[in-house]
Write a protein that holds these residues in place. Structure first.
Motif, PDB file in Angstrom:
ATOM      1  N   VAL A   8      50.960  92.816   8.444  1.00 56.86           N
ATOM      2  CA  VAL A   8      51.848  92.553   9.570  1.00 56.86           C
ATOM      3  C   VAL A   8      53.068  93.463   9.443  1.00 56.86           C
ATOM      4  O   VAL A   8      53.755  93.459   8.419  1.00 56.86           O
ATOM      5  N   GLY A   9      53.308  94.246  10.479  1.00 55.44           N
ATOM      6  CA  GLY A   9      54.517  95.059  10.555  1.00 55.44           C
ATOM      7  C   GLY A   9      55.441  94.486  11.607  1.00 55.44           C
ATOM      8  O   GLY A   9      55.019  94.252  12.747  1.00 55.44           O
ATOM      9  N   VAL A  10      56.700  94.246  11.234  1.00 55.26           N
ATOM     10  CA  VAL A  10      57.652  93.597  12.141  1.00 55.26           C
ATOM     11  C   VAL A  10      58.875  94.496  12.325  1.00 55.26           C
ATOM     12  O   VAL A  10      59.514  94.902  11.350  1.00 55.26           O
ATOM     13  N   GLY A  20      53.110  93.756  14.802  1.00 58.14           N
ATOM     14  CA  GLY A  20      51.763  94.257  14.995  1.00 58.14           C
ATOM     15  C   GLY A  20      50.903  94.071  13.762  1.00 58.14           C
ATOM     16  O   GLY A  20      51.420  93.987  12.633  1.00 58.14           O
ATOM     17  N   LEU A  21      49.590  94.002  13.974  1.00 56.63           N
ATOM     18  CA  LEU A  21      48.621  94.022  12.889  1.00 56.63           C
ATOM     19  C   LEU A  21      48.181  95.458  12.693  1.00 56.63           C
ATOM     20  O   LEU A  21      47.685  96.093  13.632  1.00 56.63           O
ATOM     21  N   VAL A  22      48.348  95.971  11.485  1.00 52.17           N
ATOM     22  CA  VAL A  22      48.081  97.378  11.210  1.00 52.17           C
ATOM     23  C   VAL A  22      47.019  97.481  10.134  1.00 52.17           C
ATOM     24  O   VAL A  22      47.112  96.827   9.086  1.00 52.17           O
ATOM     25  N   ASP A  23      46.009  98.319  10.392  1.00 53.68           N
ATOM     26  CA  ASP A  23      44.918  98.436   9.424  1.00 53.68           C
ATOM     27  C   ASP A  23      45.192  99.542   8.414  1.00 53.68           C
ATOM     28  O   ASP A  23      46.264 100.170   8.426  1.00 53.68           O
ATOM     29  N   LYS A  27      46.342 102.222  12.205  1.00 53.33           N
ATOM     30  CA  LYS A  27      46.112 101.877  13.606  1.00 53.33           C
ATOM     31  C   LYS A  27      46.610 100.466  13.870  1.00 53.33           C
ATOM     32  O   LYS A  27      46.321  99.539  13.112  1.00 53.33           O
ATOM     33  N   ILE A  28      47.351 100.315  14.960  1.00 55.39           N
ATOM     34  CA  ILE A  28      47.887  99.004  15.333  1.00 55.39           C
ATOM     35  C   ILE A  28      46.824  98.273  16.148  1.00 55.39           C
ATOM     36  O   ILE A  28      46.476  98.682  17.259  1.00 55.39           O
ATOM     37  N   ARG A  29      46.304  97.186  15.582  1.00 56.17           N
ATOM     38  CA  ARG A  29      45.175  96.478  16.181  1.00 56.17           C
ATOM     39  C   ARG A  29      45.593  95.430  17.206  1.00 56.17           C
ATOM     40  O   ARG A  29      44.834  95.097  18.118  1.00 56.17           O
ATOM     41  N   ALA A  30      46.759  94.860  17.041  1.00 57.89           N
ATOM     42  CA  ALA A  30      47.245  93.842  17.974  1.00 57.89           C
ATOM     43  C   ALA A  30      48.767  93.816  17.891  1.00 57.89           C
ATOM     44  O   ALA A  30      49.346  94.231  16.875  1.00 57.89           O
ATOM     45  N   GLN A  31      49.402  93.362  18.962  1.00 60.18           N
ATOM     46  CA  GLN A  31      50.865  93.317  18.986  1.00 60.18           C
ATOM     47  C   GLN A  31      51.352  92.014  19.595  1.00 60.18           C
ATOM     48  O   GLN A  31      50.632  91.348  20.349  1.00 60.18           O
ATOM     49  N   ALA A 310      54.642 100.406  12.794  1.00 59.92           N
ATOM     50  CA  ALA A 310      53.868 101.180  11.813  1.00 59.92           C
ATOM     51  C   ALA A 310      54.659 101.374  10.531  1.00 59.92           C
ATOM     52  O   ALA A 310      54.117 101.280   9.420  1.00 59.92           O
ATOM     53  N   GLY A 311      55.951 101.643  10.671  1.00 62.11           N
ATOM     54  CA  GLY A 311      56.783 101.846   9.485  1.00 62.11           C
ATOM     55  C   GLY A 311      56.880 100.599   8.637  1.00 62.11           C
ATOM     56  O   GLY A 311      56.784 100.664   7.406  1.00 62.11           O
TER      57      GLY A 311
END
Length: 325
Positions: A8-10, A20-23, A27-31, A310-311
């Motif tokens: 989880v990136g916040v 967002g959920l980042v793999d 890649k951001i899979r959901a926001q 992403a960061g």
């Protein structure tokens, strides 16, 4: 980060929380988003919690072991304490990382400021991928910077290093909100570009920018400067030349000080600067002590409005940066 794991990136701002959920490939899979409450510490934390919970509900089939947070600085990335952010007045000396660990036991929580985290994301997954040493600048309403050495954010002694936007280049220049004069932020960020255009228009009422602004010079924006430049507006062309000179001088100093392998430019003004990156690099010749400034690429960031998400996610796994170039 393992192949089957998302983090989880916040991205916490003064008015909203974006998560967002980042793999493992960046890649951001959901926001998700939630309105931020800046003047109440508990409600601000609740807003972050709401944005995270929405994502966790959507990731029931994926393993989420870490939460990364981009929070406004100044902050201490080691302790996870937000110290005194101007746009979040209720979060002075706020132990954000510990609060989130209490809400999500057995979950790793990492925290850093937005420019540092975005620099790491660009190094790991974006335009700086494959380079060992990356200097990242975000140019928008303000100017921020981050520096990644050998895959690790450079924080300095207390976590306050690489405030690149407040590097002074003119001691007699305009007063910056930080208290210094002539910072590159107060000279070349988006509002500064617009301000210099307005100042020049006080001596010349014949400009396309005034028409764009409905005759009100105070309504001129940096976007209008860019549009007028491409329409051959003389005042706009003068403002853009000055902007390129200022940014080239600043980044030339960065080259001499750090000699990064690549310089990555992000932020809201980056699209305006995109056609001029080679012009900025050309200005380094003869103005840098470094004998090889042209060997350093100057490129646009991969992540744009999602740089904070992403960061923040990149903070959760800093061990594997792609191979050297």
């Amino acid at each position: 980060m393992k192949q089957d794991t998302v983090v989880v990136g916040v991205d916490v701002g003064g008015t909203k929380v974006a998560a967002g959920l980042v793999d493992c490939c960046g890649k951001i899979r959901a926001q998700s988003r939630a309105p931020m409450v800046a003047n109440d510490a508990a409600r601000g934390l609740a807003a972050v919690n709401t944005a995270i919970n929405e994502l966790l509900k959507s990731s029931a089939t994926q393993r989420t072991l870490s939460i990364g947070i981009c929070a406004p600085g100044p902050l201490n990335p080691t302790t996870g304490v937000v110290i005194n952010p101007p746009n979040l007045p209720a979060w002075h000396n706020f132990p954000l990382a510990d609060q989130l660990r209490n809400l999500y036991p057995n979950t790793t929580v990492k925290i850093d400021n937005d420019a540092n985290a975005a620099a790491l994301a660009e190094s790991k997954w974006g335009a700086g991928r494959g380079y060992r040493n990356v200097f990242y600048a975000t140019i928008g309403t303000g100017i921020g910077a981050g520096l990644v050495f050998d895959g690790q954010i450079y924080h300095g002694r207390t976590g306050s290093a690489v405030e690149g936007g407040h590097q002074g280049i003119d001691p007699r220049g305009p007063l910056c909100p930080c208290g210094k004069r002539g910072c590159i932020e107060v000279l070349a960020a988006g509002p500064a570009i617009a301000r210099r255009a307005r100042e020049k228009l006080s001596h010349s009422a014949n400009s396309m920018m005034l028409k764009m602004a409905g005759g009100d010079s105070q309504a001129i924006t940096s976007e209008m400067v860019a549009k007028a430049y491409w329409a051959e507006d003389a005042v706009a062309k003068e403002v853009m030349k000055e902007t390129l000179d200022l940014l080239a001088y600043w980044l030339g100093n960065i080259v001499d000080l750090v000699e990064p392998d690549v310089i990555v430019i992000g932020g809201g003004v980056s699209s305006m600067l995109a056609p001029f990156l080679e012009e900025i690099r050309a200005r380094w010749i003869g103005s840098c002590l470094n004998p090889y400034p042209q060997d350093i690429p100057l490129v646009l960031a991969h992540y744009k409005e999602d740089a904070g998400i992403a960061g923040a996610a990149a903070l959760c796994d800093t061990n594997e940066i792609a191979g050297d170039r």
